[in-house]
Design a protein around this motif. Structure first.
Motif, PDB file in Angstrom:
ATOM      1  N   UNK A   1      65.005  31.209  65.414  1.00  0.00           N
ATOM      2  CA  UNK A   1      63.572  31.311  65.656  1.00  0.00           C
ATOM      3  C   UNK A   1      62.964  32.194  64.569  1.00  0.00           C
ATOM      4  N   UNK A   2      61.676  31.994  64.322  1.00  0.00           N
ATOM      5  CA  UNK A   2      61.068  32.626  63.147  1.00  0.00           C
ATOM      6  C   UNK A   2      60.649  34.075  63.362  1.00  0.00           C
ATOM      7  N   UNK A   3      60.651  34.546  64.587  1.00  0.00           N
ATOM      8  CA  UNK A   3      60.427  35.972  64.852  1.00  0.00           C
ATOM      9  C   UNK A   3      61.156  36.349  66.133  1.00  0.00           C
ATOM     10  N   UNK A   4      61.521  37.607  66.238  1.00  0.00           N
ATOM     11  CA  UNK A   4      62.327  38.089  67.357  1.00  0.00           C
ATOM     12  C   UNK A   4      61.545  38.055  68.673  1.00  0.00           C
ATOM     13  N   UNK A   5      62.202  37.604  69.731  1.00  0.00           N
ATOM     14  CA  UNK A   5      61.618  37.642  71.073  1.00  0.00           C
ATOM     15  C   UNK A   5      62.420  38.631  71.907  1.00  0.00           C
ATOM     16  N   UNK A   6      61.834  39.795  72.173  1.00  0.00           N
ATOM     17  CA  UNK A   6      62.558  40.838  72.911  1.00  0.00           C
ATOM     18  C   UNK A   6      62.869  40.418  74.339  1.00  0.00           C
ATOM     19  N   UNK A   7      62.117  39.423  74.850  1.00  0.00           N
ATOM     20  CA  UNK A   7      62.377  38.943  76.207  1.00  0.00           C
ATOM     21  C   UNK A   7      63.514  37.931  76.249  1.00  0.00           C
ATOM     22  N   UNK A   8      63.854  37.367  75.097  1.00  0.00           N
ATOM     23  CA  UNK A   8      64.959  36.406  75.007  1.00  0.00           C
ATOM     24  C   UNK A   8      65.862  36.801  73.841  1.00  0.00           C
ATOM     25  N   UNK A   9      66.554  37.926  73.962  1.00  0.00           N
ATOM     26  CA  UNK A   9      67.350  38.439  72.844  1.00  0.00           C
ATOM     27  C   UNK A   9      68.519  37.539  72.452  1.00  0.00           C
TER      28      UNK A   9
ATOM     29  N   UNK B   1      53.045  33.536  79.143  1.00  0.00           N
ATOM     30  CA  UNK B   1      54.468  33.308  78.852  1.00  0.00           C
ATOM     31  C   UNK B   1      54.894  31.892  79.230  1.00  0.00           C
ATOM     32  N   UNK B   2      54.334  31.347  80.307  1.00  0.00           N
ATOM     33  CA  UNK B   2      54.679  29.965  80.678  1.00  0.00           C
ATOM     34  C   UNK B   2      54.182  28.975  79.634  1.00  0.00           C
ATOM     35  N   UNK B   3      53.198  29.382  78.849  1.00  0.00           N
ATOM     36  CA  UNK B   3      52.675  28.538  77.777  1.00  0.00           C
ATOM     37  C   UNK B   3      53.403  28.783  76.453  1.00  0.00           C
ATOM     38  N   UNK B   4      54.425  29.631  76.495  1.00  0.00           N
ATOM     39  CA  UNK B   4      55.182  29.924  75.284  1.00  0.00           C
ATOM     40  C   UNK B   4      54.535  30.973  74.411  1.00  0.00           C
ATOM     41  N   UNK B   5      53.656  31.776  74.995  1.00  0.00           N
ATOM     42  CA  UNK B   5      52.949  32.809  74.241  1.00  0.00           C
ATOM     43  C   UNK B   5      53.382  34.194  74.698  1.00  0.00           C
ATOM     44  N   UNK B   6      53.408  35.125  73.765  1.00  0.00           N
ATOM     45  CA  UNK B   6      53.761  36.512  74.066  1.00  0.00           C
ATOM     46  C   UNK B   6      52.472  37.325  74.095  1.00  0.00           C
ATOM     47  N   UNK B   7      52.070  37.844  75.259  1.00  0.00           N
ATOM     48  CA  UNK B   7      50.823  38.618  75.341  1.00  0.00           C
ATOM     49  C   UNK B   7      50.846  39.793  74.368  1.00  0.00           C
TER      50      UNK B   7
END
Length: 257
Positions: free
Chosen positions: A160-168, A220-226
């Motif tokens: 993935x192109x940037x880190x997602x701390x919720x999905x490490x 988040x359900x839309x695939x967005x990180x607030x």
């Protein structure tokens, strides 16, 4: 609320640019139509740098790069090594020419000594099909749109192109390529000339709403990180991405369309 779709959001934003700067007309902007479009679009409907003032960032999102499950491209280091060895353009499938998905991979290629031939698709389904069949070397789109095909094992997630701390557990390209991170973003802008005091009030109100658990869950359900930022921080993000992609577009010789 009015929805003026079309031209990758430029039609709606052009109306905002011409509106009275009284705080009652706002627009939703994305990285594509505010930071990237000025470099890849031949005729803009507005001056992205001077027609708006940033109000608040709403969210971020990231892209996924996929490859053939049975192929040799398991991670981004494999991609770089293979592309250099083959000495040919890597065939990439993305949703558009000059869009963020295309440019996110073009950035990797440019900084690591190989070339990309981007083939644009109207829908993510055919991208998955052509990656799975070996017609494409890589595909790229939003992680949300590709997640079902990744999770079912139809295609392989390179990163993935940037880190997602919720999905490490998701491999981030930046874990292997130091300094690499490409995030999409959404935010609110107002017409240039809007009173800074109004901007601050709007920013505080928007950030308050973004802090509500149900709003965060919906995003988040839309695939967005607030994401909450001050107007100044959001403005710095817009400028940083505008400059970054302007340089890339120039360096790779991409012709505006």
């Amino acid at each position: 609320m009015e929805n003026h779709a079309g031209a990758s959001g430029q039609i709606g934003l052009s109306r905002v640019a011409k509106a009275k700067p009284d705080g009652y007309t706002l627009g939703v902007a994305q990285i594509t139509n505010l930071a990237l479009a000025p470099s890849v679009t031949e005729k803009m409907m507005y001056d992205a740098q001077n027609d708006f003032v940033p109000v608040a960032q709403i969210a971020e999102n990231y892209l996924a790069i996929i490859s053939n499950v049975k192929g040799p491209l398991k991670n981004i280091n494999d991609v770089i090594s293979w592309a250099r060895k083959e000495k040919r353009e890597l065939k990439l499938g993305s949703p558009s020419q000059g869009g963020l998905p295309h440019m996110s991979v073009a950035l990797i290629a440019h900084e690591n000594g190989f070339d990309v031939q981007n083939i644009s698709y109207k829908d993510v389904g055919p991208i998955v099909t052509d990656v799975a069949s070996g017609q494409l070397d890589l595909g790229v789109s939003s992680y949300t749109s590709l997640a079902p095909s990744i999770q079912s094992g139809r295609v392989h997630l390179v990163g993935i192109t940037s880190k997602d701390k919720n999905l490490p557990e998701l491999p981030a390209i930046g874990d292997s390529l130091a300094g690499y991170s490409v995030s999409g973003w959404n935010g609110i802008v107002a017409p240039a000339g809007t009173d800074p005091k109004i901007i601050e009030k709007l920013n505080a109100a928007i950030n308050k709403v973004l802090g509500e658990p149900e709003i965060q869950e919906r995003l988040r359900t839309l695939g967005l990180i607030p994401t909450s930022k001050s107007p100044q921080e959001f403005g710095e993000l817009i400028k940083r991405d505008t400059d970054r992609f302007a340089k890339l577009v120039k360096d790779i010789g991409f012709q505006p369309r």
